[in-house]
Design a protein around this motif. Structure first.
Motif, PDB file in Angstrom:
ATOM      1  N   PHE A  45       5.641  -0.308  -9.955  1.00  0.00           N
ATOM      2  CA  PHE A  45       5.487   0.033  -8.547  1.00  0.00           C
ATOM      3  C   PHE A  45       6.854   0.169  -7.893  1.00  0.00           C
ATOM      4  O   PHE A  45       7.754  -0.645  -8.124  1.00  0.00           O
ATOM      5  N   HIS A  48       5.021   1.749  -1.184  1.00  0.00           N
ATOM      6  CA  HIS A  48       3.710   2.095  -0.633  1.00  0.00           C
ATOM      7  C   HIS A  48       3.853   2.513   0.817  1.00  0.00           C
ATOM      8  O   HIS A  48       4.502   1.819   1.601  1.00  0.00           O
ATOM      9  N   ASP A  56       5.374  -1.465   1.881  1.00  0.00           N
ATOM     10  CA  ASP A  56       5.915  -2.337   0.837  1.00  0.00           C
ATOM     11  C   ASP A  56       6.888  -1.507   0.017  1.00  0.00           C
ATOM     12  O   ASP A  56       6.486  -0.555  -0.630  1.00  0.00           O
ATOM     13  N   SER A  58       9.136  -3.148  -2.037  1.00  0.00           N
ATOM     14  CA  SER A  58       9.709  -4.210  -2.854  1.00  0.00           C
ATOM     15  C   SER A  58      10.128  -3.752  -4.248  1.00  0.00           C
ATOM     16  O   SER A  58      10.928  -4.420  -4.897  1.00  0.00           O
TER      17      SER A  58
END
Lengths: 115, 114
Positions: A45, A48, A56, A58
């Motif tokens: 990931f 988002h 997000d 991160s």
């Protein structure tokens, strides 16, 4: 109905250059995600969006990566300057508004090679 | 710490044989679990998902997976492999975020021999 579309499908650039990846989500999907798969590793990931807002980020590796989603429609991911370790496949996904069980639809990915 | 582990980066089966792809997860909260498949030159496609409604989940193309909390597993199976099943399979988990952020396993490449 068109799926998630990513441009370009492949990109080969030299170290130090700039590359911009584009993602067009499914129409009406508020959620947009970026993921990356470095060769031999798992899909990870990056960030988002909900509409135009970053919810997000991160997973963004460092400040050489900049993602935008102006107007809450398509998104771009810019890498500047690119480094060798940025090579990999970048996936974009989108989903409707909903909870954590909501299905994410993925694009075909952009294969980035930095030489 | 690894949250999703797929045992076996490559699995090879004969056409008609059972397909078993293993996935174990670690999570301190009830997880949502997914299996995605990536066929050559295509994006990831959802096969099935577990959202606590039923422990045995049926997906597309004859695949199913069983959630076993005691074993923290979500293995993917198909009774009879077909040549068209050759692809890379990914187990993924949502670790309790309120949106769709997924943590993926390493992927398993399935080869089907005639």
């Amino acid at each position: 109905e068109a799926g998630v579309t990513q441009f370009p499908s492949h990109s080969v650039i030299e170290k130090g250059q700039t590359v911009t990846l584009r993602c067009d989500p499914i129409s009406g999907h508020d959620n947009l995600y970026w993921y990356r798969r470095v060769m031999g590793k798992e899909i990870k990931f990056l960030l988002h969006f909900v509409k135009e807002s970053k919810q997000d980020e991160s997973g963004m590796p460092n400040n050489r990566f900049l993602a935008e989603r102006t107007g809450g429609t398509y998104s771009t991911l810019k890498v500047q300057p690119a480094e060798l370790e940025d090579s990999g496949v970048y996936f974009c996904a989108s989903s409707q508004a909903g909870g954590s069980e909501t299905e994410a639809f993925f694009g075909q990915g952009t294969r980035l090679t930095v030489v | 710490a690894q949250s999703v582990t797929q045992l076996g980066s490559h699995v090879s089966v004969s056409e008609g044989a059972l397909v078993l792809l293993r996935c174990n997860y670690s999570s301190s909260v009830p997880p949502y679990l997914f299996w995605y498949v990536q066929y050559p030159n295509q994006g990831l496609q959802l096969l099935l998902k577990y959202t606590s409604a039923a422990t045995l989940v049926k997906g597309i193309n004859g695949f199913e997976a069983e959630f076993k909390k005691s074993e923290t597993s979500f293995h993917l199976t198909k009774p009879s492999a077909h040549m068209s099943d050759a692809a890379e399979y990914f187990c993924a988990v949502n670790l309790g975020t309120s949106y769709g952020k997924l943590t993926f396993g390493q992927g398993t490449i399935l080869t089907v021999h005639p």
